[in-house]
Scaffold this motif. Structure first.
Motif, short mmCIF file in Angstrom:
data_model
loop_
_atom_site.label_atom_id
_atom_site.label_comp_id
_atom_site.label_asym_id
_atom_site.label_seq_id
_atom_site.Cartn_x
_atom_site.Cartn_y
_atom_site.Cartn_z
N UNK A 13 0.82 -1.21 0.00
CA UNK A 13 0.00 0.00 0.00
C UNK A 13 0.85 1.25 0.00
N UNK A 14 0.45 2.20 -0.76
CA UNK A 14 1.01 3.53 -0.62
C UNK A 14 -0.01 4.50 -1.20
N UNK A 15 -0.05 5.67 -0.68
CA UNK A 15 -1.09 6.62 -1.07
C UNK A 15 -0.49 7.77 -1.86
N UNK A 16 -1.08 8.01 -3.03
CA UNK A 16 -0.65 9.15 -3.82
C UNK A 16 -1.28 10.40 -3.22
N UNK A 17 -0.59 11.49 -3.29
CA UNK A 17 -1.18 12.74 -2.84
C UNK A 17 -0.71 13.84 -3.77
N UNK A 18 -1.58 14.77 -4.03
CA UNK A 18 -1.22 15.89 -4.88
C UNK A 18 -0.70 16.99 -3.99
N UNK A 19 0.43 17.51 -4.31
CA UNK A 19 0.99 18.58 -3.49
C UNK A 19 0.54 19.92 -4.05
N UNK A 20 -0.13 20.71 -3.25
CA UNK A 20 -0.51 22.06 -3.64
C UNK A 20 0.03 22.97 -2.54
N UNK A 21 1.10 23.71 -2.86
CA UNK A 21 1.76 24.49 -1.82
C UNK A 21 2.22 23.54 -0.74
N UNK A 22 1.89 23.85 0.49
CA UNK A 22 2.30 22.96 1.58
C UNK A 22 1.19 21.97 1.95
N UNK A 23 0.04 22.04 1.19
CA UNK A 23 -1.08 21.16 1.54
C UNK A 23 -0.99 19.86 0.75
N UNK A 24 -1.52 18.81 1.33
CA UNK A 24 -1.60 17.54 0.62
C UNK A 24 -3.06 17.19 0.45
N UNK A 25 -3.48 17.06 -0.82
CA UNK A 25 -4.87 16.71 -1.08
C UNK A 25 -4.90 15.23 -1.43
N UNK A 26 -5.53 14.40 -0.59
CA UNK A 26 -5.41 12.96 -0.81
C UNK A 26 -6.20 12.44 -1.99
N UNK A 27 -7.21 13.14 -2.46
CA UNK A 27 -7.98 12.58 -3.57
C UNK A 27 -8.69 13.68 -4.32
N UNK A 28 -9.33 13.29 -5.39
CA UNK A 28 -9.92 14.26 -6.31
C UNK A 28 -11.22 13.73 -6.88
N UNK A 29 -12.03 14.66 -7.35
CA UNK A 29 -13.17 14.25 -8.16
C UNK A 29 -12.62 13.82 -9.52
N UNK A 30 -13.22 12.80 -10.09
CA UNK A 30 -12.68 12.30 -11.36
C UNK A 30 -12.81 13.35 -12.45
N UNK A 31 -13.85 14.17 -12.40
CA UNK A 31 -13.98 15.20 -13.44
C UNK A 31 -12.77 16.14 -13.42
N UNK A 32 -12.16 16.32 -12.25
CA UNK A 32 -10.96 17.16 -12.19
C UNK A 32 -9.75 16.43 -12.75
N UNK A 33 -9.72 15.12 -12.54
CA UNK A 33 -8.62 14.33 -13.11
C UNK A 33 -8.71 14.39 -14.64
N UNK A 34 -9.94 14.34 -15.16
CA UNK A 34 -10.12 14.30 -16.61
C UNK A 34 -9.64 15.56 -17.30
N UNK A 35 -9.61 16.67 -16.58
CA UNK A 35 -9.17 17.91 -17.22
C UNK A 35 -7.65 17.93 -17.38
N UNK A 36 -6.94 17.08 -16.60
CA UNK A 36 -5.48 17.13 -16.62
C UNK A 36 -4.86 16.11 -17.55
N UNK A 37 -5.53 15.01 -17.70
CA UNK A 37 -4.88 13.90 -18.40
C UNK A 37 -5.93 13.05 -19.07
#
Ligand code: FAD
Length: 320
Positions: A13-37
């Motif tokens: 197990x390991x958890x991906x996290x998106x780094x935004x500044x000093x914050x870690x956002x553990x997950x996303x709405x898929x519609x937001x993922x779709x805009x990036x990739x």
């Protein structure tokens, strides 16, 4: 010892996290993922018995090597498999780095019971669901909701979007849903799903890309602007594909039909042929600019791994 602890010992197990500044956002709405990739995603189904759950998670662990943008877990027709849908979804959410989308259907549950499921998903931090009607029970042809339940995916979608903060997807059918009067009527209800808040659509399996391309063209003309992600089922064996396409109403192109006959008695050869067929199918879809590809994995890693090895899609090459 909780089941979560048992599973935690079986896979990495390991958890991906998106780094935004000093914050870690553990997950996303898929519609937001779709805009990036352009995502690659995998669909799993819950086993009949609890003993089968670790094998599902092990398959996920193998396929994580290909960095899926999200995975989804289907919702069973009833009984214990539904609890396993939640259990697997929660395991993925708690203990992996992969975003997870839970499937939910209107079958056999009224609004209050569906609210209980939705509340549990929300409490566990699940952010994405796909809202479906579900199929009529075996041996029947007409879907009849339970008292106080929903008749259509459009109704469930409306309820979810009005009362919860989930990112919500819906299903669509490039060759038309089996119960539809015609393609235009079917498309009208797809539009209604989007108007009721579906962020994106995932298609039923198809083996001829022309159905997908035509559907997208008709959807755009109808004013449907959300991403339409093609669902791809690699052939695992001939009989299974014939069964699935009969149930889904998807046509088998002549060249594939001949190959299914040729390999009807050899699952091994059928599977290898399926890898080649799906590789070519996905390559054409990907080259046409699809917003992602959703693989119906059927809880097996072999074929999808080989297909992704063949395709070498940027961002989805095997990580060793
Ligand atoms: P609906 O959108 O309700 O459509 C059913 C029929 O009614 C269609 O013919 C449609 O044209 C028509 N219709 C739609 N809305 C209206 C309306 N408002 N008024 C009148 N007619 C309408 N099944 C499971 O049991 N579990 C799963 O996890 C699951 N996951 C799936 C994932 C994907 C990507 C797909 C494509 C299918 C999945 N299914 C699943 C199968 C699905 O439940 C069946 O195909 C089901 O028969 C239809 O579901 P739906 O959400 O499209 O229903």
């Amino acid at each position: 010892m909780s089941r979560a602890t048992i599973f935690a010992g079986t896979i990495t197990f390991y958890r991906r996290a998106e780094s935004v500044g000093s914050c870690w956002i553990p997950s996303l709405k898929i519609k937001d993922i779709l805009t990036k990739t352009r995502p690659v995603s995998f669909e799993f189904f819950p086993p009949r018995q609890a003993e089968g759950i670790p094998a599902v998670l092990e398959t996920l662990d193998e396929l994580k090597q290909y960095l899926p943008d999200f995975v989804s877990v289907t919702y069973g027709a009833g009984g214990s498999t539904r609890a396993f849908t939640e259990e697997i979804t929660f395991e993925i959410k708690r203990n992996t780095d992969v975003e997870v989308m839970a499937h939910l259907t209107c079958v056999g549950q009224n609004k209050e019971e569906l609210d209980e499921v939705l509340s549990r998903l929300q409490e566990e931090g699940v952010e994405n669901i796909i809202a479906l009607r579900g199929d009529p029970p075996k041996g029947t042809t007409e879907f009849v909701p339970v008292e106080g339940g929903f008749q259509h995916a459009t109704d469930l979608l409306h309820h979810v979007v009005s009362n919860y903060k989930f990112g919500v997807a819906a299903a669509c059918y490039p060759e038309g849903h089996t119960e539809s009067v015609d393609l235009d009527a079917d498309l009208k209800y797809v539009k209604m799903k989007v108007d009721n808040g579906a962020d994106f659509l995932v298609t039923q399996l198809f083996y001829d890309n022309r159905f997908y391309f035509d559907f997208v063209e008709r959807a755009r003309a109808e004013g449907i602007e959300v991403p339409i992600i093609p669902g791809v089922l690699p052939v695992l064996n001939s009989a299974q594909v014939r069964r699935f396409t009969t149930l889904s109403g998807s046509k088998i192109p002549l060249d594939l039909d001949k190959l299914l006959d040729k390999y009807a008695d050899s699952d091994h050869s059928a599977r290898d042929m399926g890898v080649e067929y799906a590789t070519a199918q996905v390559r054409e879809l990907w080259d046409s600019g699809v917003p992602g590809v959703h693989f119906y994995v059927l809880n097996r890693s072999y074929s999808v791994s080989r297909i992704l090895d063949n395709l070498q899609i940027a961002g989805h090459q095997r990580q060793d």
